[in-house]
Structures are given as C-alpha cells and as structure tokens.
Design a protein around this motif. Structure first.
Motif, PDB file in Angstrom:
ATOM      1  N   CYS A 244       0.838  -1.200   0.000  1.00 44.94           N
ATOM      2  CA  CYS A 244       0.000   0.000   0.000  1.00 44.94           C
ATOM      3  C   CYS A 244       0.872   1.249   0.000  1.00 44.94           C
ATOM      4  CB  CYS A 244      -0.932   0.002   1.200  1.00 44.94           C
ATOM      5  SG  CYS A 244      -2.161  -1.276   1.061  1.00 44.94           S
ATOM      6  N   MET A 245       2.007   1.146   0.710  1.00 46.49           N
ATOM      7  CA  MET A 245       2.905   2.296   0.753  1.00 46.49           C
ATOM      8  C   MET A 245       3.448   2.603  -0.647  1.00 46.49           C
ATOM      9  SD  MET A 245       6.091   2.778   3.303  1.00 46.49           S
ATOM     10  CE  MET A 245       7.319   2.268   2.130  1.00 46.49           C
ATOM     11  N   ARG A 246       3.766   1.507  -1.385  1.00 46.94           N
ATOM     12  CA  ARG A 246       4.274   1.716  -2.745  1.00 46.94           C
ATOM     13  C   ARG A 246       3.242   2.421  -3.620  1.00 46.94           C
ATOM     14  NH1 ARG A 246       5.722  -4.246  -3.153  1.00 46.94           N
ATOM     15  NH2 ARG A 246       7.253  -4.335  -1.488  1.00 46.94           N
ATOM     16  N   ARG A 247       1.950   2.155  -3.292  1.00 42.73           N
ATOM     17  CA  ARG A 247       0.875   2.810  -4.076  1.00 42.73           C
ATOM     18  C   ARG A 247       0.491   4.160  -3.450  1.00 42.73           C
ATOM     19  NH1 ARG A 247      -3.726  -1.304  -3.863  1.00 42.73           N
ATOM     20  NH2 ARG A 247      -4.876   0.478  -4.654  1.00 42.73           N
ATOM     21  N   LEU A 248       1.270   4.591  -2.488  1.00 43.72           N
ATOM     22  CA  LEU A 248       1.055   5.868  -1.789  1.00 43.72           C
ATOM     23  C   LEU A 248      -0.298   5.924  -1.083  1.00 43.72           C
ATOM     24  CD1 LEU A 248       2.576   8.347  -4.412  1.00 43.72           C
ATOM     25  CD2 LEU A 248       3.699   7.331  -2.442  1.00 43.72           C
ATOM     26  N   LEU A 249      -0.781   4.746  -0.650  1.00 45.32           N
ATOM     27  CA  LEU A 249      -2.022   4.722   0.127  1.00 45.32           C
ATOM     28  C   LEU A 249      -1.652   4.900   1.599  1.00 45.32           C
ATOM     29  CD1 LEU A 249      -3.891   1.636  -1.397  1.00 45.32           C
ATOM     30  CD2 LEU A 249      -4.375   4.046  -1.792  1.00 45.32           C
ATOM     31  N   GLU A 250      -2.445   5.612   2.319  1.00 46.72           N
ATOM     32  CA  GLU A 250      -2.130   5.833   3.732  1.00 46.72           C
ATOM     33  C   GLU A 250      -2.566   4.660   4.597  1.00 46.72           C
ATOM     34  OE1 GLU A 250      -3.329   9.477   5.474  1.00 46.72           O
ATOM     35  OE2 GLU A 250      -2.031  10.641   4.142  1.00 46.72           O
ATOM     36  N   LYS A 251      -3.655   4.002   4.152  1.00 44.33           N
ATOM     37  CA  LYS A 251      -4.161   2.881   4.948  1.00 44.33           C
ATOM     38  C   LYS A 251      -4.185   1.620   4.096  1.00 44.33           C
ATOM     39  CE  LYS A 251      -6.317   5.306   8.592  1.00 44.33           C
ATOM     40  NZ  LYS A 251      -7.434   5.450   9.484  1.00 44.33           N
ATOM     41  N   VAL A 252      -4.456   0.503   4.734  1.00 44.10           N
ATOM     42  CA  VAL A 252      -4.375  -0.763   4.016  1.00 44.10           C
ATOM     43  C   VAL A 252      -5.646  -1.043   3.216  1.00 44.10           C
ATOM     44  CG1 VAL A 252      -4.131  -3.253   4.310  1.00 44.10           C
ATOM     45  CG2 VAL A 252      -2.713  -1.710   5.614  1.00 44.10           C
ATOM     46  N   ASP A 253      -5.409  -1.515   2.014  1.00 41.57           N
ATOM     47  CA  ASP A 253      -6.474  -1.785   1.076  1.00 41.57           C
ATOM     48  C   ASP A 253      -6.821  -3.289   1.143  1.00 41.57           C
ATOM     49  OD1 ASP A 253      -7.361  -0.719  -1.874  1.00 41.57           O
ATOM     50  OD2 ASP A 253      -6.705  -2.805  -1.892  1.00 41.57           O
TER      51      ASP A 253
END
Ligand code: ATP
Length: 276
Positions: A244-253
């Motif tokens: 998720c971090m690689r996709r720049l998401l702040e929370k888990v998908d």
C-alpha cells in the motif's frame, strides 16, 4: 557488561492479553510459573513447583512472547538469554557468566531465567567431538539450575524459575531435558485464532476508505492462511502495508491484504514475483 543485555523489567510492557489464542499454554504457565512466583508460600513441600519449564513447538508460534509475558504477569525480573549472551570464546568465561546470571537471578528474585533456543545452547550431550569447554559449560549450568531447587525452603521459597524454548526439543541434551520437567506445546494457530490475529492487526493499522473490520474479510484471510504461524500472519500484514505504501495509500487496502496471503506457509517468506 553482558548482563545489561539480558536483564529487563519487561513486566510493564507485555502480558498475556497481548497474546492471541494459546489459552491452554497460558493456563499451564500460570500454574507452573506465575503462581509459584506470586504465592511461593503455597508451593512448598509436596507442592514443590517445577524447577524448569520447556516451551516447544514450530517457529514463530509465540514461545518467546509467552516467556516475556510470564514476567509481565507477575512483575518479575526477566533474564533473556541465548547462546550469544552466555557463550564466550574465552576459557572459563562462559561458566563465570552462568554463575553470575544465577547469582543475579536470585538477588533480583522473583525472576525468570529464559533460555531461548535452548537446543543450540545445550545440545545432545556426549556427542562425538564435543568440546571440553562445552561440557564444562553444561555442567555449570546444571549445577546452577539444581542450586535453585535445593535453595528453596518454607522460610525462603524458591523464587527463580528457568523457562526454556525450543523448536527442536529432540536435539536437547538428555540431562537438560530432565531438568525441564514440565513441557508445554505451543502449536500453530487454528482458523479461529488466525481470524482473531488478523482482526487485531487490521484494527491497529486501519483500512482504506475508513472501513472498520470486515468480519467476512477476516474469515477469508483466516481460511487462506492454513498452516501459518502468528509470525507469518504478522508478515502478511506487513507485506500488505508495504504494498500500500508503494501505491502511496495511507491505509491498508482489502485487495492488498488478500494478495499478501499468497506466501509460502510456514516458510515465513512472502512470495516474490516479477511484478513485485
Ligand atoms: P522462534 O521459535 O522462531 O524463536 P517463537 O515461537 O519464539 O519463534 P515469537 O518470537 O514469540 O515466536 O513470535 C514471533 C512474532 O510473531 C511475535 O513478535 C509476534 O509478533 C508474532 N506472534 C506469534 N504468535 C503470536 C500470538 N499468539 N499472538 C500475537 N502475536 C504472535
């Protein structure tokens, strides 16, 4: 000084509530280690406590965590020992460290002396080619463990417990195994416990889109992770967080979390694909 590394008052940091499942192991540890240290007056005479307890089972199932929690349950001093902390290359030094360890354990009692990966520390005795230094080390360790037991009396009860952990109890020295009289199996989590583990992790990391914990998703994750240990479950969650971090998401998908379960069970390593 080496003792700085092994002594800790972990009491405040972790207790049984931090460990998911393992209810029978916790109950047995309460009976064999926690209560004798809290109520030593009850454990004298014919109710003499076990002089040593062995936690055994597959890797990553929470043996070390249980040992630390034991100290946390009763506020005792925790001496976390492994081969690296006890064995020295200098002649006679390892025996001195062992003597010093048990002296401090008695001085700071109630205390738990935890021997992690005890089979590496005290392997099969008398094996061909066993070094003289290793024999002296074992002998000193046995003398010290026996000293704890014989040191206990009604007026001054035994307040030191030796707790050991091993993934390979069959590789353990016979004499050491005899001293670890009580053996507690720490097994892989079943589906219900895996679900509780995922729920705990998801609660702490939060889901994308402000979603709460989705019970159905937890069922799916638990179902897909047959044979995983607690450490593997933790790894799955960390893997999902990294993706998720690689996709720049702040929370888990949700998708990443389910995808992260595609790892080799028991191996403890996430599968790596070209896309990764
Ligand atoms: P090893 O035999 O390889 O040393 P172990 O059985 O001692 O492994 P631990 O080091 O206690 O396993 O656990 C590794 C990690 O797995 C812990 O830090 C914790 O995050 C997680 N874990 C394992 N089992 C549990 C559990 N029952 N509840 C919560 N976390 C767990």
């Amino acid at each position: 000084m080496i003792m700085n590394d092994v002594v800790s008052k972990t009491a405040q940091s972790i207790d049984f509530n931090d460990i998911v499942g393992l209810n029978s192991a916790k109950a047995l540890l309460n009976e064999t280690v926690v209560w004798p240290l809290i109520l030593p007056q009850l454990f004298t005479g014919i109710r003499e406590p076990w002089r040593g307890v062995l936690l055994f089972g597959p890797p990553g199932t929470g043996k070390t965590l249980l040992a630390k929690a034991v100290a946390g349950q009763n506020g005792s001093t925790f001496f976390n020992c492994s081969t690296a902390t006890l064995v020295s290359k200098f002649r006679g030094e390892s025996e001195k460290i062992v003597r010093c360890l048990f002296f401090l354990a008695k001085h700071h009692s109630p205390s738990v002396v935890f021997l992690d990966e005890v089979d590496a520390l005290v392997g099969t005795r008398g094996a061909e080619g066993e070094h003289e230094a290793s024999r002296r080390f074992k002998t000193e360790l046995f003398v010290q463990i026996d000293g704890i037991v014989t040191g206990g009396s009604k007026e001054e009860p035994c307040l030191v417990t030796v707790l050991a952990a091993s993934n390979n109890p069959w590789d353990l020295d016979e004499a050491m195994r005899r001293r670890l009289e009580k053996r507690i199996f720490v097994g892989l989590p079943d589906e219900t416990v895996r679900k509780q583990m995922f729920t705990k992790h998801v609660e702490s990391m939060g889901m994308a889109g402000g979603e709460g914990v989705d019970d159905r998703l937890m069922d799916i994750l638990a179902d897909r992770t047959e044979g995983y240990s607690g450490a593997d479950v933790e790894l799955v969650c960390r893997e999902a967080k990294m993706k998720c971090m690689r996709r720049l998401l702040e929370k888990v998908d949700v998708e990443e979390l389910v995808d992260a379960t595609e790892m080799e069970s028991g191996g403890g390593e996430a599968s790596v694909t070209d896309e990764d």
